[in-house]
Design a protein around this motif. Structure first.
Motif, PDB file in Angstrom:
ATOM      1  N   PHE A 199      39.319   4.047  51.570  1.00 39.29           N
ATOM      2  CA  PHE A 199      40.297   3.827  52.981  1.00 39.29           C
ATOM      3  C   PHE A 199      41.653   5.156  53.129  1.00 39.29           C
ATOM      4  O   PHE A 199      41.261   5.301  53.888  1.00 39.29           O
ATOM      5  N   TYR A 200      42.653   5.302  51.952  1.00 42.08           N
ATOM      6  CA  TYR A 200      43.108   6.291  51.826  1.00 42.08           C
ATOM      7  C   TYR A 200      42.885   7.727  52.285  1.00 42.08           C
ATOM      8  O   TYR A 200      43.471   8.481  53.022  1.00 42.08           O
ATOM      9  N   LEU A 203      44.580  16.682  63.257  1.00 42.99           N
ATOM     10  CA  LEU A 203      45.717  17.573  63.317  1.00 42.99           C
ATOM     11  C   LEU A 203      45.248  18.714  64.009  1.00 42.99           C
ATOM     12  O   LEU A 203      45.196  19.682  64.841  1.00 42.99           O
ATOM     13  N   ALA A 204      43.846  19.301  63.250  1.00 38.36           N
ATOM     14  CA  ALA A 204      43.536  20.407  63.447  1.00 38.36           C
ATOM     15  C   ALA A 204      42.567  20.013  64.544  1.00 38.36           C
ATOM     16  O   ALA A 204      43.123  21.538  65.682  1.00 38.36           O
ATOM     17  N   LEU A 205      42.565  19.826  64.962  1.00 36.56           N
ATOM     18  CA  LEU A 205      41.178  19.721  66.691  1.00 36.56           C
ATOM     19  C   LEU A 205      42.946  19.807  67.671  1.00 36.56           C
ATOM     20  O   LEU A 205      42.828  20.638  68.768  1.00 36.56           O
ATOM     21  N   PHE A 214      41.921  12.439  55.643  1.00 34.82           N
ATOM     22  CA  PHE A 214      40.161  13.394  55.645  1.00 34.82           C
ATOM     23  C   PHE A 214      40.989  13.771  57.734  1.00 34.82           C
ATOM     24  O   PHE A 214      40.798  14.236  57.651  1.00 34.82           O
ATOM     25  N   PHE A 215      40.814  12.060  57.696  1.00 40.75           N
ATOM     26  CA  PHE A 215      40.388  12.212  59.935  1.00 40.75           C
ATOM     27  C   PHE A 215      41.962  12.220  60.335  1.00 40.75           C
ATOM     28  O   PHE A 215      41.972  13.018  61.731  1.00 40.75           O
ATOM     29  N   PHE A 216      43.081  12.140  59.757  1.00 36.93           N
ATOM     30  CA  PHE A 216      44.279  12.611  60.553  1.00 36.93           C
ATOM     31  C   PHE A 216      44.218  14.127  60.640  1.00 36.93           C
ATOM     32  O   PHE A 216      44.859  14.770  60.975  1.00 36.93           O
TER      33      PHE A 216
END
Length: 141
Positions: free
Chosen positions: A14-15, A26-28, A20-22
């Motif tokens: 989960f963490y 941010l990158a996108l 990863f998705f956060f």
């Protein structure tokens, strides 16, 4: 891998996924904000274009039309109407409404002055020059 899925394994997944998705988000976001200055058309923003946008808003054109994919789908997309039809057609079309053709949706007559028509045409020209990455995909909107 063992057949036991523990709470700590679930927590780590989960963490890890959250981080990863956060970071991907941010990158996108950073990439999008880097691209905005290359794709907008702000160098061509004039007082006439601003006045045309005000007409667009006060007459609630977006209540029927879409502009660059945003708005209602009752009437045609107008993001590319300027290169398709040209300024004279746009002015003539707006002055001729409603046409009275049976079985067709009718645009209301707004009784715009020549200056207001020029302003709305300038606004539609401005929007047609925005880099939309070939949106709409259909030339007719």
């Amino acid at each position: 891998m063992s057949g036991i899925f523990t709470k700590s394994m679930a927590r780590n997944i989960f963490y890890g996924g959250t981080v990863f998705f956060f970071l991907l988000f941010l990158a996108l976001t950073f990439d999008s904000h880097k691209e905005f200055p290359k794709r907008d058309n702000s160098q061509n923003l004039t007082p006439q274009v601003i006045a045309g946008k005000k007409i667009w808003e006060t007459r609630n054109c977006i209540g029927c039309h879409t502009l660059l994919g945003e708005g209602a789908y009752f009437a045609p997309e107008l993001g590319n109407v300027y290169p398709r039809r040209g300024p004279d057609f746009i002015k003539g079309w707006m002055q001729a409404q409603p046409t009275g053709a049976p079985g067709r949706r009718q645009m209301p007559q707004f009784h715009l002055t020549d200056e207001e028509l020029d302003n709305i045409v300038a606004f539609l020209k401005y929007t047609s020059e925005i880099n939309t990455a070939n949106w709409p995909p259909n030339i007719e909107g």
